[in-house]
Write a protein that holds these residues in place. Sequence first.
Motif, PDB file in Angstrom:
ATOM      1  N   GLU A   1       0.836  -1.217   0.000  1.00  0.00           N
ATOM      2  CA  GLU A   1       0.000   0.000   0.000  1.00  0.00           C
ATOM      3  C   GLU A   1       0.863   1.256   0.000  1.00  0.00           C
ATOM      4  OE1 GLU A   1      -3.231   0.225  -0.477  1.00  0.00           O
ATOM      5  OE2 GLU A   1      -3.499  -1.946  -0.487  1.00  0.00           O
TER       6      GLU A   1
ATOM      7  N   CYS B   1      -1.713   7.107 -13.593  1.00  0.00           N
ATOM      8  CA  CYS B   1      -2.399   6.034 -12.864  1.00  0.00           C
ATOM      9  C   CYS B   1      -3.908   6.128 -13.029  1.00  0.00           C
ATOM     10  CB  CYS B   1      -1.995   6.050 -11.391  1.00  0.00           C
ATOM     11  SG  CYS B   1      -0.287   5.513 -11.131  1.00  0.00           S
ATOM     12  N   ARG B   2      -4.441   7.337 -12.974  1.00  0.00           N
ATOM     13  CA  ARG B   2      -5.881   7.500 -13.186  1.00  0.00           C
ATOM     14  C   ARG B   2      -6.253   7.127 -14.613  1.00  0.00           C
ATOM     15  NH1 ARG B   2      -7.378  13.173 -10.071  1.00  0.00           N
ATOM     16  NH2 ARG B   2      -6.721  12.462  -8.017  1.00  0.00           N
TER      17      ARG B   2
ATOM     18  N   TYR C   1     -11.778  11.859 -11.956  1.00  0.00           N
ATOM     19  CA  TYR C   1     -11.787  10.393 -11.949  1.00  0.00           C
ATOM     20  C   TYR C   1     -12.706   9.818 -13.025  1.00  0.00           C
ATOM     21  CZ  TYR C   1      -9.478  10.941  -7.467  1.00  0.00           C
ATOM     22  OH  TYR C   1      -8.592  11.283  -6.479  1.00  0.00           O
TER      23      TYR C   1
ATOM     24  N   PHE D   1      -6.038  -2.722 -12.246  1.00  0.00           N
ATOM     25  CA  PHE D   1      -5.001  -1.758 -11.903  1.00  0.00           C
ATOM     26  C   PHE D   1      -4.270  -2.189 -10.636  1.00  0.00           C
ATOM     27  CE2 PHE D   1      -3.554   2.203  -9.845  1.00  0.00           C
ATOM     28  CZ  PHE D   1      -2.612   2.577 -10.791  1.00  0.00           C
ATOM     29  N   ASP D   2      -5.009  -2.675  -9.637  1.00  0.00           N
ATOM     30  CA  ASP D   2      -4.392  -3.180  -8.417  1.00  0.00           C
ATOM     31  C   ASP D   2      -3.456  -4.351  -8.742  1.00  0.00           C
ATOM     32  OD1 ASP D   2      -4.305  -3.217  -5.385  1.00  0.00           O
ATOM     33  OD2 ASP D   2      -4.977  -5.275  -5.776  1.00  0.00           O
TER      34      ASP D   2
ATOM     35  N   GLY E   1      -9.965  -0.566 -15.116  1.00  0.00           N
ATOM     36  CA  GLY E   1     -10.712  -0.858 -13.901  1.00  0.00           C
ATOM     37  C   GLY E   1      -9.817  -1.008 -12.680  1.00  0.00           C
ATOM     38  N   SER E   2     -10.421  -0.891 -11.523  1.00  0.00           N
ATOM     39  CA  SER E   2      -9.687  -0.895 -10.252  1.00  0.00           C
ATOM     40  C   SER E   2      -8.990  -2.216  -9.965  1.00  0.00           C
ATOM     41  CB  SER E   2     -10.627  -0.566  -9.093  1.00  0.00           C
ATOM     42  OG  SER E   2     -11.099   0.745  -9.220  1.00  0.00           O
ATOM     43  N   GLU E   3      -9.687  -3.330 -10.193  1.00  0.00           N
ATOM     44  CA  GLU E   3      -9.090  -4.635  -9.878  1.00  0.00           C
ATOM     45  C   GLU E   3      -7.864  -4.922 -10.735  1.00  0.00           C
ATOM     46  OE1 GLU E   3     -11.636  -8.069  -9.663  1.00  0.00           O
ATOM     47  OE2 GLU E   3     -13.191  -6.905  -8.632  1.00  0.00           O
TER      48      GLU E   3
ATOM     49  N   LYS F   1      -6.268   3.369 -14.727  1.00  0.00           N
ATOM     50  CA  LYS F   1      -7.368   2.832 -13.917  1.00  0.00           C
ATOM     51  C   LYS F   1      -8.728   3.045 -14.586  1.00  0.00           C
ATOM     52  CE  LYS F   1      -8.634   2.678  -9.067  1.00  0.00           C
ATOM     53  NZ  LYS F   1      -8.340   3.224  -7.737  1.00  0.00           N
ATOM     54  N   THR F   2      -8.929   4.212 -15.206  1.00  0.00           N
ATOM     55  CA  THR F   2     -10.212   4.450 -15.875  1.00  0.00           C
ATOM     56  C   THR F   2     -10.361   3.614 -17.137  1.00  0.00           C
ATOM     57  OG1 THR F   2      -9.356   6.385 -17.079  1.00  0.00           O
ATOM     58  CG2 THR F   2     -10.463   6.806 -14.962  1.00  0.00           C
TER      59      THR F   2
ATOM     60  N   ARG G   1     -13.067   8.607 -17.196  1.00  0.00           N
ATOM     61  CA  ARG G   1     -12.305   8.171 -18.369  1.00  0.00           C
ATOM     62  C   ARG G   1     -12.387   9.262 -19.430  1.00  0.00           C
ATOM     63  NH1 ARG G   1     -13.158   2.612 -21.776  1.00  0.00           N
ATOM     64  NH2 ARG G   1     -11.391   2.938 -23.170  1.00  0.00           N
TER      65      ARG G   1
END
Length: 190
Positions: free
Chosen positions: A49, A63-64, A151, A75-76, A71-73, A67-68, A153
């Motif tokens: 983290e 990063c945004r 935040y 990207f993680d 997706g979040s998963e 991620k856009t 796309r």
Amino acid sequence: EVLLNTIEVSRWELTLGSTVNNCCIEEDALSQLLDNDPGIEVIKDLIFEFRASAVMSALKMTCRFIKTNIGSEKFDRLLRDFCSVNESEIFGYSNAERFSRYLQQINLPIPNLDDMLRFEIASLNTTMDGIKRFVDFSYNPFPVFASLANYQRPNIPLEPGPTYRLEIVPDEDFKQENSNLSKINTIYHD
């Protein structure tokens, strides 16, 4: 059996640090003991983290943008994959450079990602050395920045348009000169 009170502090620190940072170390009773300790996963998550936060702070818009698009998963997972094959750097700037190289190596199929990455790395370089830089876009980047600040796309035209050249200036120069649409602060803050 490992007698914990007989282990030298330096060896304990090295083994613990190597274990929580997924570094290669010689397998021994202490490393096996630590591998099986449920607290190690908590420490690994905290380290991840922190590292992910450092990358995301240094390359906020990139990063945004990613991620856009994925997706979040995903990207993680991307950040976890990066952290698993790259040791942490002491400075945020170095982590950003390393993440940039990683993104170029894996070549994500996201149109215009290279533009955003090139812009943010140039901004970081200007922050570090105080040298003005120019970055060209084949579309108007300001609506893209606004979308990412919210935040969302961004909608980037598929066909290249006129070239937009942004001059990236050090913070002190930006504050002293008249601002216009061809200049942007070295880091786009929201």
